[in-house]
Design a protein around this motif. Structure first.
Motif, short mmCIF file in Angstrom:
data_model
loop_
_atom_site.label_atom_id
_atom_site.label_comp_id
_atom_site.label_asym_id
_atom_site.label_seq_id
_atom_site.Cartn_x
_atom_site.Cartn_y
_atom_site.Cartn_z
N TYR A 161 51.30 51.03 34.92
CA TYR A 161 51.29 52.49 35.07
C TYR A 161 49.92 53.00 35.50
O TYR A 161 49.82 53.97 36.27
N VAL A 165 49.39 55.10 38.93
CA VAL A 165 48.70 56.40 39.05
C VAL A 165 47.68 56.35 40.19
O VAL A 165 47.58 57.30 40.99
N VAL A 246 53.25 57.64 27.34
CA VAL A 246 52.53 58.76 27.97
C VAL A 246 52.40 58.54 29.48
O VAL A 246 52.68 59.45 30.28
N LEU A 247 52.00 57.34 29.87
CA LEU A 247 51.82 57.06 31.29
C LEU A 247 53.14 57.03 32.04
O LEU A 247 53.21 57.43 33.22
N PHE A 250 54.03 60.60 32.66
CA PHE A 250 53.11 61.19 33.63
C PHE A 250 53.43 60.72 35.05
O PHE A 250 53.47 61.53 35.99
N THR A 251 53.66 59.42 35.22
CA THR A 251 53.96 58.90 36.55
C THR A 251 55.32 59.36 37.05
O THR A 251 55.52 59.54 38.26
N LEU A 253 56.52 62.32 36.51
CA LEU A 253 56.23 63.65 37.03
C LEU A 253 55.57 63.57 38.40
O LEU A 253 55.90 64.34 39.31
N LEU A 254 54.63 62.62 38.55
CA LEU A 254 53.94 62.47 39.83
C LEU A 254 54.89 62.04 40.94
O LEU A 254 54.75 62.46 42.09
#
Length: 267
Positions: A161, A165, A246-247, A250-251, A253-254
């Motif tokens: 992850y 990112v 968490v990652l 987040f990824t 969403l990206l």
């Protein structure tokens, strides 16, 4: 049938290596030289001392050699296959990732899985040789080996992850080669690839606690050599799992935001 074809994406980078014997030879030579030099370096550093930063010579050598072997899990020549996100963004071919029946995030994950499995074969082969020759110590017990394996798996997920990112930054920066080099160096430094984190100043160790990097490598290797006791390993595993969660969010969403930036012109 579609699922079977999808899993073929995992073979992209490994096949590029296997079908090029000179790369295999170069990889073997590079790994051998790295292992010999790293083991020699740490033997030399401990020539006139018994214990430093809480590590004896055998622990330090084992940690350093395992760090080199673990790096093989992601040291593939992805650029040779011209299938990196950076290259696709540069040539404008990233749009094809969004035109295939296979979602780009799934393609990326399958390709990374294939690379990790190929790298694992190299790492296991090197580990077997180093263990048989006495370069590294065996884990203290079967329980330590099991917890280490679980921690290493979680660490590889965190690393996946983190690297994702970095790749996803290409959708906003287009050419982020310099940023990628800086972030990869930071990842190697803060994860303990170059040296165990205990050799660094206190402020550096404190900083690393709040970042995901040490969860990728330092934690599993610390469990292996006994620096982290089994009684304390549960908390470290929980931290690693938290970073994965968490990652992953987040990824995800990206990926959604990145899709809005991809534009296809023509037909």
């Amino acid at each position: 049938m579609a699922a079977i074809h999808a899993w073929r994406a995992a073979r992209v980078t490994p096949l590029g290596e296997l079908l090029a014997p000179p790369r295999m030879t170069a990889a073997l030579l590079r790994l051998t030289v790295q292992l010999v030099l790293v083991a020699s370096l740490w033997h030399g550093l401990y020539a006139n001392t018994g214990t430093t930063a809480g590590l004896d010579r055998d622990q330090a050598v084992t940690y350093a050699v395992l760090a080199v072997l673990a790096s093989r899990l992601r040291e593939l020549d992805q650029y040779a296959g011209r299938d990196t996100v950076l290259q696709h963004m540069h040539f404008g071919t990233i749009v094809y990732w969004y035109l295939r029946p296979l979602k780009p995030q799934r393609y990326y994950a399958l390709r990374a899985l294939g690379e990790r499995l190929y790298g694992l074969a190299w790492a296991l082969g090197g580990y077997a040789v180093c263990l048989a020759s006495g370069v590294v110590e065996a884990p203290g017990s079967a329980a330590v080996a099991g917890v280490f394996a679980l921690s290493l798996l979680l660490g590889q997920l965190v690393l996946y992850y983190v690297m994702l990112v970095i790749d996803q930054l290409c959708f906003w920066t287009l050419r982020n080669g310099a940023a990628m080099l800086i972030l990869i160096f930071a990842q190697n430094l803060l994860s303990g690839v170059y040296a165990p984190l205990w050799f660094f100043p206190d402020w550096f160790i404190t900083l690393s606690i709040f970042l995901p990097f040490q969860a990728t490598l330092s934690v599993p290797l610390s469990i292996y050599i006994g620096r982290i006791e089994l009684s304390d390993a549960g908390a470290q595993l929980a931290i690693q799992a938290a970073w994965v969660l968490v990652l992953a969010l987040f990824t995800r969403l990206l990926w959604r935001r990145a899709a809005r930036r991809v534009i296809s012109q023509g037909g």
